[in-house]
Design a protein around this motif. Structure first.
Motif, PDB file in Angstrom:
ATOM      1  N   ILE A  13       0.844  -1.200   0.000  1.00 16.54           N
ATOM      2  CA  ILE A  13       0.000   0.000   0.000  1.00 16.54           C
ATOM      3  C   ILE A  13       0.878   1.248   0.000  1.00 16.54           C
ATOM      4  O   ILE A  13       0.618   2.206  -0.730  1.00 16.54           O
ATOM      5  CB  ILE A  13      -0.968  -0.009   1.203  1.00 16.54           C
TER       6      ILE A  13
ATOM      7  N   HIS B 194       2.002   1.919  -3.409  1.00 13.37           N
ATOM      8  CA  HIS B 194       0.975   2.566  -4.234  1.00 13.37           C
ATOM      9  C   HIS B 194       0.879   4.054  -3.912  1.00 13.37           C
ATOM     10  O   HIS B 194       0.732   4.870  -4.825  1.00 13.37           O
ATOM     11  CB  HIS B 194      -0.384   1.896  -4.031  1.00 13.37           C
TER      12      HIS B 194
ATOM     13  N   GLY C 214      -4.762   0.420  -4.438  1.00 13.20           N
ATOM     14  CA  GLY C 214      -4.405   0.692  -3.042  1.00 13.20           C
ATOM     15  C   GLY C 214      -5.623   0.573  -2.134  1.00 13.20           C
ATOM     16  O   GLY C 214      -5.557  -0.033  -1.057  1.00 13.20           O
TER      17      GLY C 214
END
Length: 138
Positions: A32, A35, A55
């Protein structure tokens, strides 16, 4: 009320999340972060939409993994597989940017580790079994 909801699903809310699943969640947090980094540095138009959507999907599925949801693990694995394929494409197309290639390799290693942690340890497989198939002493 929340305990009734768990009881209806056949889930024991006191059952701890296995360490392997927690490590997989930590790996998802790293993905994440990747992203977010790709989204803010540098802005690129269409790929920003991709990084935002994927994400958010990772965040949603990671939250669902805290409760044993086999379908969430399967969807997450599918997303990771598609993204791993995309990492190979990005790696092949960017021959001059060392930082980007390094981040792609790190992301690929983390992706493979997350999939392995979700599927291979016995504790993970047992955690995601269908609740009705769990037997005492197993």
């Amino acid at each position: 009320m929340p305990l009734q909801r768990f009881a209806r699903l056949g889930v024991d809310p006191s059952e701890p999340v296995p360490a392997a699943v927690n490590w997989a969640l930590a790996g998802i947090a790293v993905l994440i972060a990747g992203h977010v980094f790709a989204w803010i540095h540098p802005p690129q138009g269409f790929t920003d939409v991709f990084h935002t959507v994927w994400g958010l999907a990772y965040i949603w599925l990671a939250l669902l993994l805290r409760r044993p949801r086999p379908w969430a693990r399967a969807w997450l694995t599918g997303l990771l597989a598609v993204q791993l394929t995309g990492r190979f494409v990005v790696f092949a197309l960017n021959d001059g940017e060392v930082l980007l290639r390094t981040l792609v390799v790190i992301g690929a290693v983390v992706t493979v580790a997350v999939v392995a942690l979700l599927w291979f340890p016995h504790s993970s497989r047992r955690y995601f079994e269908h609740p009705g198939s769990r037997r005492p002493g197993r």
